[in-house]
Write an enzyme that holds these catalytic residues in place. Sequence first.
Site, mmCIF file in Angstrom:
data_model
loop_
_atom_site.group_PDB
_atom_site.id
_atom_site.type_symbol
_atom_site.label_atom_id
_atom_site.label_comp_id
_atom_site.label_asym_id
_atom_site.label_seq_id
_atom_site.Cartn_x
_atom_site.Cartn_y
_atom_site.Cartn_z
ATOM 1 N N GLU A 7 3.647 28.293 -106.643
ATOM 2 C CA GLU A 7 3.128 29.258 -107.631
ATOM 3 C C GLU A 7 1.642 29.021 -107.872
ATOM 4 O OE1 GLU A 7 4.829 31.742 -108.644
ATOM 5 O OE2 GLU A 7 6.947 31.174 -108.484
ATOM 6 N N GLU B 20 8.007 44.232 -105.851
ATOM 7 C CA GLU B 20 8.243 44.346 -104.401
ATOM 8 C C GLU B 20 8.491 45.776 -103.922
ATOM 9 O OE1 GLU B 20 9.575 42.083 -106.443
ATOM 10 O OE2 GLU B 20 8.606 40.271 -105.679
ATOM 11 N N ARG C 155 -0.839 32.136 -107.025
ATOM 12 C CA ARG C 155 -1.452 32.798 -108.189
ATOM 13 C C ARG C 155 -2.871 32.294 -108.427
ATOM 14 N NH1 ARG C 155 3.557 34.289 -112.202
ATOM 15 N NH2 ARG C 155 5.189 33.702 -110.789
ATOM 16 N N THR D 235 0.981 36.962 -100.988
ATOM 17 C CA THR D 235 2.272 37.388 -101.535
ATOM 18 C C THR D 235 2.213 37.696 -103.026
ATOM 19 O OG1 THR D 235 4.651 36.956 -101.461
ATOM 20 C CG2 THR D 235 3.226 35.097 -102.100
HETATM 21 C C1 DMJ Z 1 5.507 36.888 -107.196
HETATM 22 O O1 DMJ Z 1 5.041 35.712 -107.728
HETATM 23 C C2 DMJ Z 1 5.338 36.937 -105.696
HETATM 24 O O2 DMJ Z 1 5.440 38.253 -105.242
HETATM 25 C C3 DMJ Z 1 6.363 36.096 -104.980
HETATM 26 O O3 DMJ Z 1 6.262 36.239 -103.582
HETATM 27 C C4 DMJ Z 1 7.749 36.486 -105.419
HETATM 28 N N1 DMJ Z 1 7.917 36.510 -106.848
HETATM 29 C C5 DMJ Z 1 6.909 37.147 -107.669
HETATM 30 C C6 DMJ Z 1 7.118 38.610 -107.951
HETATM 31 O O4 DMJ Z 1 8.378 39.063 -108.004
#
Ligand code: DMJ
Length: 453
Positions: A80, A347, A84, A433
């Site tokens: 994370e 997503e 992030r 992501t």
């Molecule tokens: C986000 O932190 C990212 O997209 C991760 O890949 C999956 N979970 C969350 C959003 O749902």
Amino acid sequence: MKHAWDGYAKHAWGKNEVKPVSKRGHSASIFGSSSMGATIVDAMDTLFIMGFEEEFRAGREWIADNLDLNQMGGDVSVFETNIRYIGGLLSAYALDGDPMFKEKAEHVAKKLLPAFDTPTGVPYALINMKSGMAKNFGWASGGSSILSEFGTLHMEWAYLSDITGDPIYRQKVEKIREVVIAASRPKALYPNYLNPKTGKWGSAHTSMGALGDSFYEYLLKEWLRSGKRDRLSKKLFDEAALEVERQLVKKSPGGLTYFAEYKYGRLEHKMDELACFGGGMYALAAHEEKDANSERWMRIGEEITNTCHEAFDRTDTKLAPEAFRFSDSIEARAVKATERYYILRPETFESYFYLWRLTGDQKYRDWGWEAVQALEKHCKAEAGYTGLKNVYSTDSPKDDVQQSFFLAESLKYLYLLFSDDELISLDQWVFNTEAHPLPIKGANNLYREAKAV
Ligand code: DMJ
């Protein structure tokens, strides 16, 4: 975005997230035990892209003065923190050019380095920022590291090496890749767990949702980020995506395509909303290399995205549950009470965005607009947006959390869905992501590679 940001800024400035109903700070365990402005860092590039200059400046000041991971207590998630914090700072650096963002990204990466000190080099999941002690979750297959976590570092760390001129970050992620390649896979699928001490795969569970998802995404996207130079990444993606197609892509009796999960020798016909990113991923893969797979992969991309829209559409709130199932009696609906919640996840909007950019089909904008209206109707609170505990009830209890990824991802993808294709063009940028755009090497002037000394 303005409402989400203002609620956070007014009631939780410097905290990780805001509780938009009770109007105070919130912190999930992924961020350890102290506040470190997660929402600010995660939101910076969205503010920049949307032209919120004043808010961007305030965020910049906060980061310059306060972002110091030495002050973070408790065990922090390596994954994370990477997607992030490092991802957010790298995007802000590429877009804005302020070297402070690059220095902060490197500061964060340096704080994560001790997590890689394992017998194989595959990092642990959690690290204590004060002591540097790292470990894995007790529940994860006998002390294993998680595929979607150690497999979702490559883009940020390779880019960080390019802009700092320090090869150590790239070396760390290349080592992970070597271990992944060397470990022989049961059934040709990638299990969700790998033991960082032995380099062997853990329990036989494969998923395109939780625990697996962004590993596959980064194989494709590191190839793109490198300007298609990293062919090995693409080869690994092709092999993995073909096996997923062969073994996990299924069609329901009613004609909905979905990703099943492989669990201990059998298929589970459950799809996480998290796996909805897969529509965009297969479509992007189909678009970026025209080969024998493209036609089928574009179809998978479209069909998965359609299924995810159905999961949204088949609820009372028009917001999807966390997971939905397929059987003779049920399609694209949650079965268990514990799967009915919606925490502002992005997503499906992400896939609408890719499919819109790649096909130009108006239906993706229509579906995105349905989502915007549902968010306004059911999630808007006084100090931002809240998740819901039950998407099948129009007066669902609220979870009273505005996830930082709502600003980083959900709002960004929805905004870009209604913007011109030139705004963060897919020819120049690739999203990590957490929806933080990274510049494509050789294609984007904002790459800002360190000069060779
Ligand atoms: C986000 O932190 C990212 O997209 C991760 O890949 C999956 N979970 C969350 C959003 O749902």
